[in-house]
Structure formats: C-alpha cells, structure tokens
Write a protein that holds these residues in place. Sequence first.
Motif, PDB file in Angstrom:
ATOM      1  N   PRO A 147      -8.566-141.206  67.590  1.00 27.23           N
ATOM      2  CA  PRO A 147      -8.483-139.938  68.327  1.00 27.23           C
ATOM      3  C   PRO A 147      -8.754-138.757  67.396  1.00 27.23           C
ATOM      4  N   LEU A 148      -9.411-137.708  67.915  1.00 20.65           N
ATOM      5  CA  LEU A 148      -9.646-136.471  67.172  1.00 20.65           C
ATOM      6  C   LEU A 148      -8.815-135.369  67.821  1.00 20.65           C
ATOM      7  N   PRO A 149      -7.713-134.956  67.195  1.00 21.52           N
ATOM      8  CA  PRO A 149      -6.832-133.961  67.815  1.00 21.52           C
ATOM      9  C   PRO A 149      -7.506-132.601  67.920  1.00 21.52           C
ATOM     10  N   VAL A 150      -7.220-131.896  68.994  1.00 24.08           N
ATOM     11  CA  VAL A 150      -7.738-130.542  69.223  1.00 24.08           C
ATOM     12  C   VAL A 150      -6.579-129.561  69.097  1.00 24.08           C
ATOM     13  N   PRO A 151      -6.694-128.535  68.240  1.00 32.41           N
ATOM     14  CA  PRO A 151      -5.624-127.544  68.108  1.00 32.41           C
ATOM     15  C   PRO A 151      -5.298-126.894  69.450  1.00 32.41           C
ATOM     16  N   GLY A 152      -4.021-126.773  69.696  1.00 30.48           N
ATOM     17  CA  GLY A 152      -3.593-126.145  70.941  1.00 30.48           C
ATOM     18  C   GLY A 152      -3.446-127.119  72.088  1.00 30.48           C
ATOM     19  N   GLU A 153      -3.838-128.372  71.878  1.00 32.01           N
ATOM     20  CA  GLU A 153      -3.724-129.392  72.924  1.00 32.01           C
ATOM     21  C   GLU A 153      -2.700-130.437  72.481  1.00 32.01           C
ATOM     22  N   ALA A 154      -1.919-130.900  73.433  1.00 31.87           N
ATOM     23  CA  ALA A 154      -0.926-131.922  73.107  1.00 31.87           C
ATOM     24  C   ALA A 154      -1.570-133.270  72.867  1.00 31.87           C
ATOM     25  N   ARG A 155      -2.701-133.477  73.544  1.00 33.97           N
ATOM     26  CA  ARG A 155      -3.375-134.753  73.400  1.00 33.97           C
ATOM     27  C   ARG A 155      -4.770-134.541  72.818  1.00 33.97           C
ATOM     28  N   ALA A 156      -5.303-135.627  72.250  1.00 38.45           N
ATOM     29  CA  ALA A 156      -6.653-135.545  71.694  1.00 38.45           C
ATOM     30  C   ALA A 156      -7.665-135.377  72.817  1.00 38.45           C
ATOM     31  N   GLY A 157      -8.699-134.600  72.532  1.00 41.60           N
ATOM     32  CA  GLY A 157      -9.737-134.392  73.538  1.00 41.60           C
ATOM     33  C   GLY A 157     -10.978-135.203  73.272  1.00 41.60           C
ATOM     34  N   LEU A 158     -11.165-135.633  72.036  1.00 44.90           N
ATOM     35  CA  LEU A 158     -12.331-136.419  71.653  1.00 44.90           C
ATOM     36  C   LEU A 158     -11.896-137.657  70.876  1.00 44.90           C
ATOM     37  N   PHE A 159     -12.767-138.644  70.884  1.00 46.52           N
ATOM     38  CA  PHE A 159     -12.487-139.902  70.198  1.00 46.52           C
ATOM     39  C   PHE A 159     -13.738-140.344  69.454  1.00 46.52           C
ATOM     40  N   LEU A 160     -13.533-140.801  68.237  1.00 45.42           N
ATOM     41  CA  LEU A 160     -14.641-141.234  67.397  1.00 45.42           C
ATOM     42  C   LEU A 160     -14.721-142.758  67.392  1.00 45.42           C
ATOM     43  N   LEU A 161     -15.861-143.283  67.821  1.00 50.85           N
ATOM     44  CA  LEU A 161     -16.109-144.720  67.828  1.00 50.85           C
ATOM     45  C   LEU A 161     -17.112-145.025  66.727  1.00 50.85           C
ATOM     46  N   SER A 162     -16.704-145.834  65.735  1.00 48.43           N
ATOM     47  CA  SER A 162     -17.565-146.127  64.587  1.00 48.43           C
ATOM     48  C   SER A 162     -17.828-147.624  64.497  1.00 48.43           C
ATOM     49  N   PHE A 163     -19.035-147.961  64.005  1.00 47.64           N
ATOM     50  CA  PHE A 163     -19.453-149.353  63.823  1.00 47.64           C
ATOM     51  C   PHE A 163     -19.853-149.541  62.364  1.00 47.64           C
ATOM     52  N   ARG A 164     -19.107-150.371  61.640  1.00 46.99           N
ATOM     53  CA  ARG A 164     -19.459-150.667  60.245  1.00 46.99           C
ATOM     54  C   ARG A 164     -20.083-152.062  60.197  1.00 46.99           C
ATOM     55  N   ASP A 165     -21.359-152.127  59.817  1.00 49.05           N
ATOM     56  CA  ASP A 165     -22.103-153.383  59.813  1.00 49.05           C
ATOM     57  C   ASP A 165     -21.654-154.256  58.638  1.00 49.05           C
ATOM     58  N   VAL A 166     -21.092-155.420  58.954  1.00 51.36           N
ATOM     59  CA  VAL A 166     -20.649-156.366  57.916  1.00 51.36           C
ATOM     60  C   VAL A 166     -21.414-157.682  58.043  1.00 51.36           C
ATOM     61  N   SER A 167     -22.616-157.626  58.635  1.00 54.31           N
ATOM     62  CA  SER A 167     -23.398-158.846  58.861  1.00 54.31           C
ATOM     63  C   SER A 167     -23.693-159.548  57.551  1.00 54.31           C
ATOM     64  N   GLU A 168     -24.113-158.786  56.543  1.00 50.74           N
ATOM     65  CA  GLU A 168     -24.474-159.395  55.268  1.00 50.74           C
ATOM     66  C   GLU A 168     -23.263-160.018  54.590  1.00 50.74           C
ATOM     67  N   LEU A 169     -22.108-159.350  54.680  1.00 50.10           N
ATOM     68  CA  LEU A 169     -20.888-159.903  54.091  1.00 50.10           C
ATOM     69  C   LEU A 169     -20.506-161.216  54.759  1.00 50.10           C
ATOM     70  N   ARG A 170     -20.604-161.265  56.078  1.00 47.60           N
ATOM     71  CA  ARG A 170     -20.258-162.503  56.796  1.00 47.60           C
ATOM     72  C   ARG A 170     -21.241-163.615  56.447  1.00 47.60           C
ATOM     73  N   ARG A 171     -22.538-163.257  56.313  1.00 45.35           N
ATOM     74  CA  ARG A 171     -23.534-164.258  55.947  1.00 45.35           C
ATOM     75  C   ARG A 171     -23.251-164.834  54.559  1.00 45.35           C
ATOM     76  N   LEU A 172     -22.890-163.951  53.616  1.00 42.25           N
ATOM     77  CA  LEU A 172     -22.568-164.417  52.264  1.00 42.25           C
ATOM     78  C   LEU A 172     -21.308-165.275  52.257  1.00 42.25           C
ATOM     79  N   ASP A 173     -20.335-164.916  53.097  1.00 43.17           N
ATOM     80  CA  ASP A 173     -19.115-165.728  53.202  1.00 43.17           C
ATOM     81  C   ASP A 173     -19.441-167.136  53.703  1.00 43.17           C
ATOM     82  N   ARG A 174     -20.326-167.212  54.718  1.00 42.03           N
ATOM     83  CA  ARG A 174     -20.704-168.523  55.236  1.00 42.03           C
ATOM     84  C   ARG A 174     -21.458-169.330  54.188  1.00 42.03           C
TER      85      ARG A 174
END
Length: 397
Positions: A147-174
Amino acid sequence: MPLLVLSCFALLVALISPGWPIVVILWFAATVALVATPVGRRIDEAKGNSAEERRAHAGDVRGVRAALSAIDMPLFLLDRDLAVVFQNEAALKAFGELTEGAHLSARIRSPGILDMARDTVTSGKVNQTEHFERLPSERSFIVCVKPLPVPGEARAGLFLLSFRDVSELRRLDRMRSDFVANASHELRTPLASLRGFIETIQGPAKDDPKAQQRFLGIMLEQATRMSRLIDDLLSLSRLELKSHIAPDAKVDLVPLLGHVTDGLKPLSEELGIDIVLHMPDKPVEVIGDRDELVQVFENLIENACKYGQEGKRIDVYLSEGGGKPIEVNVVDYGPGIPAEHVPRLTERFYRVSVEDSRSKKGTGLGLAIVKHILTRHRARLLVSSEVGKGAKFTVRF
C-alpha cells in the motif's frame, strides 16, 4: 519543490543501495502518492491549491512516470478497485500494454495474484508470493503488493504491484540440484561395485587366487572410472571460475591439431580407424589457451573414434579464414545421432546411450567441458548429424 528534491536524492541513494528494490518502493510511497495520483490531486484541490500549483504537480507527475519507466523491474500502480493507474516500460514489455483505468485482471490472470492484491487493499498489509508462467516461455517472478499511504487519508489510496524476475536463479537452482544428483549417482555405481568385490574377496573368494585376480582387475577399472569422473568435475569447476576471463595468447591450430592426432594414434589404431587431417599450408592462429584447446580437440576426435568407429575414418578440416570465421570440423561416418538428442549433447551427464557411454569409458562430462572452454574462448560448438550417415562437430572461432 523541496519534496521533489528530497525524493530525487532518495532515489539516487536507492539505486546505489544493495537492496534498491525495497528502497525504491519506499520512495514511491513518499513521492508518487503525493504528486502522481488522482487522489493526491483531489486533496490538493480540496486545500484550495492554485492552478499554478496544480500545473507544477502535473510536471512532477511526468517526472515520476519517467523515473518509473527507467526502472527495469515491472511495476504497476493500482487504485482501490485494482484499476491500473500506471505501468512502467518493463511491465509493458513483460505483460503487454494495459489501458489506464483497465482492471488488472485484463492482463494478469493469476487468481493468486488477484486475491493477494485484494487482500492488501482490504487489510493494508504487504503481501508477497511467487508466480510461475509457462507460456510463451517459463518465467518465475517474486510478486509483491504494497500500500502507498496518502497524507490526510486514513487508508491508502494507491497500491504498488512489483514483479521481480527470478527465472535465472530458479534455473541455476535446478541445474545445481540436477548436477549434485547426477554426480552422486555416477559415483555411487563404481563405489557399490568396489564394495561388493572387496566383500567377496574378504569372504567367499578369500582362498581363490584366480577369482581375486579377476576381481582386482574390475576394481582397478572402477577406481579409474571414478578418478576420470572426479578429474572432469574439477575441470568444470576450474572453467566456471574463470569463464569470464578471455584468454589472450596466440595459438597456431595447425601444429596443435597434429599434436592431438599423434596423441590419439594408439586409440585409432586399436579401433582400426584412420584420422585424416586436411590442413592449410600456412599458420592459422586464434586467440586462446593452448592446453584448453588441446582438451577440446582431444575430446571431439576421441569421441569420433569411439562412437563413429563403424565408419573406419575420421576427417579433420581446418579452414584458413580469409574473411570468414576460422573453423575446425571433425567428421565421422558412424551411426550418427538422432535429431532429438543433438540439442542436449552438451548437458552434464547427458548420454545418447548410457550403456554405450559406460562401455566406452565415458563420464558424460566431455562435451560439457568443451562447451565451457569454447564459451571462454568466445567460440561456438555446432553439431549436425544424420542417422546412418555420421556426425559433424564444428568449432567456430
């Protein structure tokens, strides 16, 4: 303006920090929520901001979006209804374009991600999961919703959705897991054989000199096989440690290939094979490590002798270059390799025929070593084969 300056300074610190994705997300919380969202603009208007101040905020929004686009992690800004407020360039490349205001489910079909995002909207908690995609190619992402809090609001108004690519790490693990499993299996077989024969010599055959001599010969063969396997494993480890360092010495391939074929002459004579060299009359030099290149061509020509012995002849061609890449072709006229096996030949412990490989004293690591050496030399290994007509292995510098 002071806020923007502080935000830019925070972003600079974030990008040079080892844990920059987390810091960047905090930067978004402090900056984007104030100047990049419809909610923030409505708060500004409620406080009676002037048209000039709102125009300044609009300029800040453009700057924030430009900064988001420069980050190579796919990012989405969502409102409370999971409508997309903004997506950066990395998200566009990874998932395709989403119209601003479209629901996240129009592009992200994973029920787990959508449920996680709804839970974050409802509870205000940070959620994280791992997401796998199989089409169009296999990819793995660590997905986080904050959640990204907004000043003056009790609740967050925006949300950040992030994708971290770990395909190479998983391939190396396998690969690491497969390597350990395969190496353990390859060592276990000769060890079990040694143990069985030792117990036999100590027990039923302790008074049988002939049986002891026969068993000792087999034990020596198995111990030698383990020694070859360990040597190949150590060679792979050394090559991986220096794979990023390109060699810088000049090596003439003409005498090198002559040296390799001379060393393999006892094997070729034992198998009844003629090794024929087709060499130019002048030196053909490449940048490389002589000992490693000897190992490459010894492996390729020895394999041709062992697996192509039915053809009774091996041709080794060296091109002169002349504006084209320098190539060495090792051609045998044996049974050939089925097409489905060719792409996997350089995998560790991969064998077209396990029984043939073991009977010919192969470890399953030879072509993997060749591939690693050629990668360090910035060269390629090309394989072409037709069943019943032999195989050709090409080293292209």
